[in-house]
Write a protein that holds these residues in place. Structure first.
Motif, PDB file in Angstrom:
ATOM      1  N   LYS A  22       2.045   1.833  -3.452  1.00  0.00           N
ATOM      2  CA  LYS A  22       0.932   2.355  -4.254  1.00  0.00           C
ATOM      3  C   LYS A  22       0.779   3.856  -4.066  1.00  0.00           C
ATOM      4  O   LYS A  22       0.512   4.601  -5.020  1.00  0.00           O
ATOM      5  N   LEU A  80       2.021  -4.091  -9.877  1.00  0.00           N
ATOM      6  CA  LEU A  80       1.579  -2.701  -9.943  1.00  0.00           C
ATOM      7  C   LEU A  80       2.281  -1.923 -11.055  1.00  0.00           C
ATOM      8  O   LEU A  80       1.931  -0.784 -11.332  1.00  0.00           O
ATOM      9  N   HIS A 105       5.783  -1.560 -11.119  1.00  0.00           N
ATOM     10  CA  HIS A 105       7.068  -1.024 -10.651  1.00  0.00           C
ATOM     11  C   HIS A 105       8.193  -1.987 -11.017  1.00  0.00           C
ATOM     12  O   HIS A 105       8.868  -2.549 -10.141  1.00  0.00           O
ATOM     13  N   ILE A 126       3.965  -5.947  -5.790  1.00  0.00           N
ATOM     14  CA  ILE A 126       4.539  -4.658  -6.209  1.00  0.00           C
ATOM     15  C   ILE A 126       4.883  -4.687  -7.697  1.00  0.00           C
ATOM     16  O   ILE A 126       4.639  -3.723  -8.429  1.00  0.00           O
ATOM     17  N   ASN A 169       0.822  -1.212   0.000  1.00  0.00           N
ATOM     18  CA  ASN A 169       0.000   0.000   0.000  1.00  0.00           C
ATOM     19  C   ASN A 169       0.853   1.258   0.000  1.00  0.00           C
ATOM     20  O   ASN A 169       0.497   2.266  -0.629  1.00  0.00           O
TER      21      ASN A 169
END
Length: 415
Positions: free
Chosen positions: A18, A46, A48, A43, A15
């Motif tokens: 994010k 997401l 990245h 991660i 989180n």
């Protein structure tokens, strides 16, 4: 140096990634809720892909290293952590700071909501960039100033400094710092020890200032603007206040000494209004034609002239009929209240008291409104003795109020 965020488990780490921008992640393999391998894979999902993630674990087996690599980790540190190896990993995997946007506004500083900050600046990017620079330069000594004021027993100054920091931080979108400053302000105001709150504020502020100093482009000293005259500053303030532009606070803070001459004994009150973002009242005070209104020396508990006066910009032609109508309406309600009280009609009494309370508080008749509220409460509770004691006080309270307002309008010559 480095700025560090700590996550108690893998889910929190995901989180945080994010929500913010990080240069590197040191990922513990054994964590509750979500372990390091799962967190790393989340991660990577997401997007990245280029964010360095370094594993930290007590397991030094090759199988564990392979597991880390398969999850998408970039490196590996064995526990107990060797400081030299840690620093070596940080240097090896660190990313160069991203270049600021073309207008110099950094968008990757954790805790700085540039979208909210720009919104508060009405989308004025040059103004927002200037505000960030002034924040970075102007707040470097604020913690020491607050601590010095507290040490000297000057809680009023310490509270004011914390309040000002809260407002400025909120303006630029540094809401975490604004909240920390608000906590300090509240502790000082309530005469509670503020050590813990000051520690939190100092840490978050130091981190923000360090990152702003790193990310903001350096200013060319030769390009600084020529100083304005006090008249020019007053004129610019008047324009900014009329437009509800938050730049007014920065202009005030930068030129506070120059404003002492034109504003004289009004400066403290003016500064307080601007810092509280009460721009309408500040504009009224700044405007020479209205600032010298010379309000009567009346207990604001009887009548608060600021409440309705500021709304109508102290236009007596508009203000007088409004308050005259209020007095007439209040007179009718007071008569009905007294009549209902003598007959002990509690439901009717409660309704009349409630109506009087609302109109009195709206107009600024604080004492009358409070008395009506007490009668309403007594009527709801069926407290006959309290009603009998309070009701006779209403008429003289209204008479006192009428005398004050009538005298004021006569002095001001309102038609």
């Amino acid at each position: 140096g480095v700025v560090v965020d700590i996550a108690d488990n893998g889910a929190i780490a995901v989180n945080k990634v994010k929500a913010g921008a990080y240069d590197i992640v040191l990922m513990d393999m054994q964590m509750p809720v979500m372990d390091g391998v799962t967190a790393t894979m989340e991660i990577r999902k997401l997007g990245h892909a280029d964010l360095p993630i370094i594993a930290m674990t007590a397991n030094a087996m090759q199988a564990d290293r392979d597991k880390c690599a398969a999850a998408g980790m970039n490196g590996y540190l064995s526990k107990p952590i060797d400081p030299d190896e840690l620093f070596s990993a940080l240097l090896r995997f660190r990313r160069s700071p991203p270049a600021p946007a073309g207008d110099g506004i950094p968008t990757d500083i954790p805790g700085l909501d540039t979208v909210a900050g720009l919104k508060r600046m009405r989308g004025k990017r040059p103004l927002y960039r200037e505000m960030l620079g002034k924040f970075a330069a102007g707040q470097k000594d604020i913690i020491r100033q607050i601590q010095a004021a507290l040490s000297a027993g000057d809680s009023q100054t310490a509270e004011r400094l914390a309040h000002t920091l809260k407002g400025i931080a909120g303006n630029i979108g540094a809401d975490g710092i604004a909240q920390a400053a608000a906590d300090v302000e509240a502790s000082i105001r309530d005469a509670r020890p503020a050590d813990a709150e000051m520690d939190v504020l100092a840490i978050s502020l130091d981190q923000m200032l360090a990152l702003l100093d790193l990310r903001l482009p350096k200013q060319d000293p030769s390009g600084s603007a020529s100083p304005l005259s006090s008249d020019a500053i007053v004129a610019k303030l008047r324009h900014l206040l009329a437009e509800n532009d938050p730049e007014a606070e920065e202009l005030l803070n930068d030129n506070i000494e120059l404003l002492r001459a034109p504003l004289s004994d009004r400066l403290d009150a003016f500064a307080r209004l601007v810092r509280n973002f009460d721009f309408d009242k500040a504009l009224t005070l700044l405007d020479d034609g209205k600032a010298e209104l010379d309000l009567p020396d009346v207990d604001p508990d009887i009548f608060d002239f600021e409440q309705m006066g500021a709304i109508y910009k102290w236009d007596m032609a508009k203000l007088k009929p409004v308050l005259a109508n209020f007095l007439a309406d209040a007179g009718t309600k007071v008569e009905a209240l007294v009549a209902a009280g003598s007959g002990a009609e509690s439901d009717q009494l409660r309704a009349i008291a409630h109506s009087l309370k609302g109109s009195a508080n709206t107009a600024g008749a604080i004492r009358l409104g409070r008395l009506a509220a007490d009668i309403e409460t007594a009527a709801i509770a069926g407290q006959i003795d309290a009603i009998a004691m309070l009701t006779p006080l209403v008429a003289p309270t209204l008479t006192e109020l009428g005398t004050v307002l009538t005298s004021f309008f006569k002095e001001k010559g309102a038609k």
